[in-house]
Design an enzyme around this catalytic site. Structure first.
Site, PDB file in Angstrom:
ATOM      1  N   GLY A 245       0.817  -1.225   0.000  1.00 19.02           N
ATOM      2  CA  GLY A 245       0.000   0.000   0.000  1.00 19.02           C
ATOM      3  C   GLY A 245       0.840   1.260   0.000  1.00 19.02           C
TER       4      GLY A 245
ATOM      5  CG  LEU B 201       7.011   1.941  -3.768  1.00 18.57           C
ATOM      6  CD1 LEU B 201       8.112   1.575  -2.786  1.00 18.57           C
ATOM      7  CD2 LEU B 201       7.548   2.942  -4.799  1.00 18.57           C
ATOM      8  CB  SER B 202       3.427  -1.539  -8.477  1.00 20.63           C
ATOM      9  OG  SER B 202       2.908  -0.448  -9.129  1.00 20.63           O
TER      10      SER B 202
ATOM     11  CD  GLU C 238      -4.674  -3.880  -9.316  1.00 21.04           C
ATOM     12  OE1 GLU C 238      -3.731  -4.674  -9.490  1.00 21.04           O
ATOM     13  OE2 GLU C 238      -4.716  -3.061  -8.393  1.00 21.04           O
TER      14      GLU C 238
ATOM     15  CG  ASP D  13       1.036   0.169 -11.492  1.00 25.30           C
ATOM     16  OD1 ASP D  13       1.664   1.112 -12.001  1.00 25.30           O
ATOM     17  OD2 ASP D  13       0.125   0.322 -10.675  1.00 25.30           O
TER      18      ASP D  13
HETATM   19  C1  GLA Z   1      -1.809   3.589 -10.079  1.00 25.92           C
HETATM   20  C2  GLA Z   1      -2.354   2.741 -11.222  1.00 25.92           C
HETATM   21  C3  GLA Z   1      -1.570   2.996 -12.504  1.00 25.92           C
HETATM   22  C4  GLA Z   1      -1.477   4.481 -12.815  1.00 25.92           C
HETATM   23  C5  GLA Z   1      -1.014   5.263 -11.582  1.00 25.92           C
HETATM   24  C6  GLA Z   1      -1.052   6.750 -11.788  1.00 25.92           C
HETATM   25  O1  GLA Z   1      -0.516   3.180  -9.752  1.00 25.92           O
HETATM   26  O2  GLA Z   1      -2.283   1.382 -10.883  1.00 25.92           O
HETATM   27  O3  GLA Z   1      -2.153   2.282 -13.575  1.00 25.92           O
HETATM   28  O4  GLA Z   1      -2.699   4.973 -13.309  1.00 25.92           O
HETATM   29  O5  GLA Z   1      -1.816   4.961 -10.442  1.00 25.92           O
HETATM   30  O6  GLA Z   1      -0.109   7.110 -12.741  1.00 25.92           O
END
Ligand code: GLA
Length: 390
Positions: free
Chosen positions: A125, A128-129, A163, A175
């Site tokens: 959270g 950083l994906s 997702e 991401d």
């Molecule tokens: C999140 C989403 C991405 C992108 C960013 C904003 O990380 O998962 O796809 O839209 O926000 O750039």
């Protein structure tokens, strides 16, 4: 965890496996977006790189269609069947994995189940994906267990589908794409319209990418993210009335936008101005990085942050404070919030010798101003998802 500890932990959780049984191990990285924020779902350009923090999975095939997935972060087991449509049952964290199984199934990729241990050093959270890394690791783990392959772009799209449909987040493609496709020592300029991309070297030993976690959880992001997406759609509708060729904000230039401004809701106009400007900044950043013009890169990062704060309204006081503090340190080229916003991290581009003074300033000032400790780490541009040892 290193491979040895992962294997030990796997055997602790699944003690039925013999000591000499062979495990598969996969790793998928988190990402930091250097620039090009909230542009991916507008068919625009993004410029992320994989970080050197990953989600790892160790697994062993089963002889039935059950998945038993143990998360060290959640300290919890999720069990589900992949025979037929995969159920959307709790726990919530398992939905990402279930969505991936279902996406693969719908693309004709199926096989027997597996026992899986997953572990991560990506802050959860934190923008950083961590979720994309989890999805991509899951996809690669299962495909490898089944002896199947999929073009990495399709794998990223399957993870994005998971997702959207299982986790309920209408994210763009950035991401999952960078986690699946990154190249070590490079950042990636990705055209989110046609998924073409260029890998641009980012491996100058004199320069560092530093990530600073505000430790503000980005809880607001879910609702606000959907809201920004609809505002962008409203902007496209207003633009298309004058310019029928406009399919997405990607097709809009600043003069076109200014021409239509009067017929647009003022907030929608601001959102669109961010996206149009940010697209150009991502392209300009890639060109500047290619020339190793870090000062130009830094200016674009500050401009991006200002635009995200004022026009797109997705920053927060803690992120603004971190950017302002970074700016005061000599040798810092630029800084900006990164990811969806409302918390999470900032990314800083700095001379190597500026990293330690940066750390000192942030560690001293951020708690005084925001009442929290920052989480600071430098990262190299890491590789994309891979099977360990292959
Ligand atoms: C999140 C989403 C991405 C992108 C960013 C904003 O990380 O998962 O796809 O839209 O926000 O750039």
């Amino acid at each position: 965890m290193n491979s040895e500890n992962l294997n030990k932990e796997f055997r602790r959780i699944f003690p039925e496996y013999a000591l000499d049984s062979t495990m598969l191990e996969v790793r998928a990285p988190g990402r930091v977006n250097l620039i090009g924020e909230h542009t991916d779902y507008n068919d625009g350009f993004v410029f992320p790189m994989a970080i050197d923090r990953v989600t790892a999975m160790v697994l062993h095939r089963r002889s039935d269609h059950l998945i038993r997935l143990y998360s060290t972060a959640q300290q919890q087991m999720a069990e589900f069947s992949i025979l037929g449509p995969v159920q959307k049952n709790p726990p919530a964290w398992s939905l990402y994995a279930k969505g991936v199984c279902e996406a693969l199934r719908q693309k004709g990729h199926t096989g027997l189940g597996a026992d899986i241990l997953t572990d991560t050093d990506i802050p959860l959270g934190g923008g950083l994906s961590s979720s994309a890394a989890f999805e991509v690791a899951m996809a690669l783990a299962l495909l490898s267990a089944w002896g199947q392959t999929m073009p990495p772009v399709d794998m990223a799209l399957a993870c994005q589908w998971a997702e959207h449909h299982y986790a309920g987040t209408p994210c763009g493609i950035m991401d999952q794409f960078i986690s699946a496709m990154a190249k070590a020592g490079h950042a990636m300029l990705l055209d989110c319209r046609d998924q073409s991309y260029r890998q641009i070297p980012l491996d100058d030993p004199k320069v560092c990418v530093v990530i600073v976690n505000s430790h503000v959880k980005h809880e607001l992001v879910a609702g606000e993210y959907k809201n920004r997406r609809s505002q962008c759609q409203a902007a496209v509708a207003a633009m298309a009335a004058t310019y029928p060729v406009v399919r997405a904000l990607r097709d809009v230039t600043m003069p076109m936008l200014q021409e239509v401004q009067a017929s647009m809701d003022p907030v929608v106009f601001q959102r669109a101005r961010h996206v149009v400007g940010e697209n150009q900044r991502a392209i300009d950043f890639a060109a500047a990085l290619q020339k190793r013009d870090y000062a130009a890169c830094g200016r674009l990062m500050y401009a991006s942050h200002t635009s995200l704060r004022d026009d797109y309204a997705v920053s927060c006081p803690e992120l603004d404070t971190l950017v302002d503090l970074s700016r005061s340190v000599s040798g810092v080229f630029g800084a900006r919030m990164t990811g969806g916003g409302f918390g999470g991290c900032i990314v800083v581009l700095a001379k190597k010798e500026a990293v330690s003074p940066l750390q000192q300033v942030l560690e001293q000032e951020y708690p005084l101003r925001c009442g929290k400790k920052p989480g600071i780490f430098a990262t190299a541009a890491g590789p994309g998802a891979h099977v360990v040892g292959s």
